[in-house]
Design a protein around this motif. Structure first.
Motif, short mmCIF file in Angstrom:
data_model
loop_
_atom_site.label_atom_id
_atom_site.label_comp_id
_atom_site.label_asym_id
_atom_site.label_seq_id
_atom_site.Cartn_x
_atom_site.Cartn_y
_atom_site.Cartn_z
N LEU A 1 0.83 -1.20 0.00
CA LEU A 1 0.00 0.00 0.00
C LEU A 1 0.87 1.25 0.00
O LEU A 1 2.01 1.24 0.49
CB LEU A 1 -0.91 0.02 1.23
CG LEU A 1 -1.88 -1.15 1.41
CD1 LEU A 1 -2.69 -0.96 2.68
CD2 LEU A 1 -2.80 -1.29 0.19
N ARG A 2 0.33 2.33 -0.51
CA ARG A 2 1.05 3.59 -0.45
C ARG A 2 0.93 4.16 0.96
O ARG A 2 -0.16 4.21 1.54
CB ARG A 2 0.47 4.59 -1.46
CG ARG A 2 1.19 5.93 -1.39
CD ARG A 2 0.65 6.94 -2.38
NE ARG A 2 1.34 8.22 -2.20
CZ ARG A 2 1.02 9.32 -2.86
NH1 ARG A 2 0.04 9.31 -3.76
NH2 ARG A 2 1.67 10.45 -2.64
N THR A 3 2.04 4.60 1.52
CA THR A 3 2.03 5.18 2.86
C THR A 3 2.38 6.65 2.81
O THR A 3 3.20 7.09 1.99
CB THR A 3 3.01 4.45 3.80
OG1 THR A 3 4.35 4.58 3.27
CG2 THR A 3 2.65 2.97 3.91
N VAL A 4 1.75 7.42 3.70
CA VAL A 4 1.96 8.86 3.76
C VAL A 4 2.21 9.25 5.21
O VAL A 4 1.42 8.93 6.09
CB VAL A 4 0.72 9.63 3.23
CG1 VAL A 4 0.97 11.13 3.27
CG2 VAL A 4 0.38 9.19 1.81
N THR A 5 3.33 9.91 5.48
CA THR A 5 3.67 10.29 6.85
C THR A 5 3.06 11.64 7.20
O THR A 5 2.94 12.53 6.36
CB THR A 5 5.19 10.36 7.05
OG1 THR A 5 5.76 11.23 6.05
CG2 THR A 5 5.81 8.97 6.92
N GLU A 6 2.70 11.77 8.48
CA GLU A 6 1.96 12.95 8.92
C GLU A 6 2.57 13.56 10.18
O GLU A 6 3.00 12.84 11.09
CB GLU A 6 0.51 12.54 9.21
CG GLU A 6 -0.36 13.64 9.75
CD GLU A 6 -1.78 13.17 10.06
OE1 GLU A 6 -2.72 13.91 9.78
OE2 GLU A 6 -1.93 12.05 10.60
N ALA A 7 2.57 14.88 10.24
CA ALA A 7 2.93 15.62 11.44
C ALA A 7 1.72 16.43 11.88
O ALA A 7 0.81 16.68 11.09
CB ALA A 7 4.12 16.53 11.18
N PHE A 8 1.74 16.86 13.14
CA PHE A 8 0.61 17.61 13.69
C PHE A 8 1.03 19.02 14.05
O PHE A 8 1.98 19.22 14.81
CB PHE A 8 0.03 16.90 14.91
CG PHE A 8 -0.70 15.64 14.55
CD1 PHE A 8 -2.08 15.64 14.36
CD2 PHE A 8 -0.02 14.45 14.38
CE1 PHE A 8 -2.74 14.49 14.00
CE2 PHE A 8 -0.67 13.29 14.03
CZ PHE A 8 -2.05 13.31 13.84
N ALA A 9 0.28 19.99 13.52
CA ALA A 9 0.60 21.39 13.78
C ALA A 9 0.29 21.78 15.22
O ALA A 9 1.04 22.53 15.85
CB ALA A 9 -0.17 22.29 12.82
N ASP A 10 -0.82 21.28 15.75
CA ASP A 10 -1.35 21.77 17.02
C ASP A 10 -1.25 20.76 18.16
O ASP A 10 -1.95 20.88 19.15
CB ASP A 10 -2.81 22.20 16.83
CG ASP A 10 -3.64 21.15 16.09
OD1 ASP A 10 -3.16 20.01 15.93
OD2 ASP A 10 -4.77 21.48 15.68
N ARG A 11 -0.38 19.76 18.02
CA ARG A 11 -0.20 18.76 19.07
C ARG A 11 1.25 18.70 19.52
O ARG A 11 2.17 18.90 18.72
CB ARG A 11 -0.61 17.37 18.57
CG ARG A 11 -2.10 17.19 18.31
CD ARG A 11 -2.94 17.28 19.60
NE ARG A 11 -2.42 16.41 20.66
CZ ARG A 11 -2.72 15.12 20.78
NH1 ARG A 11 -3.50 14.54 19.87
NH2 ARG A 11 -2.24 14.39 21.77
N GLY A 12 1.43 18.42 20.82
CA GLY A 12 2.77 18.28 21.36
C GLY A 12 3.34 16.89 21.10
O GLY A 12 2.58 15.92 20.98
#
Length: 256
Positions: free
Chosen positions: A162-173
């Motif tokens: 499967l294609r995977t996409v990494t994510e970061a969070f702007a408003d989370r510690g």
């Protein structure tokens, strides 16, 4: 000649239920490039989900299915020890439900993102991560999976083709280990738009983010999430978008 940095901006939307309204989906859809739309298990009612899909289609925003535990009362933020086969079926069900709304709205589901407690569980919980991967594989193996860098979910998804996409969070510690600070702990949520914007520009351009203990951690992400239910979400998303543009970063969906 170096290429211009590029990032996707996403948000969790479609989470209002009946007379209970959460966030300003229409305003946020004018700022993001991808929308993680609820599927009715943790939030969202049919009329609201259809409306959110229609608004996303009208603005050309890519739609993803935001799948979760079947936990309306807890907003999907309570861990549930769901048997893997049952979890697979429930994720398939949710993707199918949102795809029906998308079909009626003139768009399609392009990716899948777990929500809340399920998102956190599949960082390390191998059997539940495998169940989510199996659901996506069986429903439509061309769908991408959005998740936390280094998570078991993305490892198993990649192994499954499967294609995977990494994510970061702007408003989370973040913890020093690169996981999200639990919402019950200090530093879990960030509210200052300027602080959040500067943090995300650094993440995108330098690949670093400051953890809750003050240390810097390495982090690469294809997409950045601004939660639609965070107080001041529109102001935060606006600040992030403007700061990225000023830094020469191109905002574009990770799926064309």
């Amino acid at each position: 000649m170096t290429s211009r940095p590029r990032i996707d901006l996403n948000s969790d939307l479609g989470e209002s239920f009946g007379r209970w309204e959460l966030g300003d989906d229409e305003a946020v859809l004018g700022l993001v490039t991808s929308a993680n739309i609820a599927c009715g298990f943790h939030a969202g009612d049919p009329a609201g989900l259809l409306r959110t899909c229609e608004q996303a289609a009208a603005r050309g925003v890519v739609v993803g299915a935001q799948v979760a535990y079947r936990d309306l009362a807890g907003f999907g933020r309570r861990f549930m020890d769901v048997e893997p086969a049952e979890l697979t079926a429930e994720v398939v069900y949710q993707i199918g439900a949102l795809q029906g709304m998308c079909a009626a709205a003139g768009t399609v589901v392009r990716y899948v993102k777990p929500h809340g407690a399920l998102y956190n569980a599949v960082v390390h919980h191998e059997s539940q991560a495998a169940a989510v991967v199996e659901a996506v594989r069986r429903y439509d193996p061309t769908l991408a999976l959005l998740g936390l860098p280094g998570s078991v979910l993305l490892e198993l998804a990649a192994d499954a083709g499967l294609r995977t996409v990494t994510e970061a969070f702007a408003d989370r510690g973040y913890t020093p280990e690169g996981t999200l600070v639990a919402r019950s702990q200090p530093g879990a949520l960030l509210h200052d738009p300027q602080e959040v914007a500067e943090r995300i520009v650094r993440l995108v351009t330098e690949g670093k983010v400051t953890a809750v203990d003050g240390t810097d951690i390495e982090m690469a992400a294809d997409s950045v999430c601004v939660h639609g239910d965070t107080p001041g979400a529109v102001a935060i998303a606006t600040a992030v978008r403007e700061a990225l543009a000023s830094a020469g970063v191109e905002l574009a969906p990770f799926i064309p």
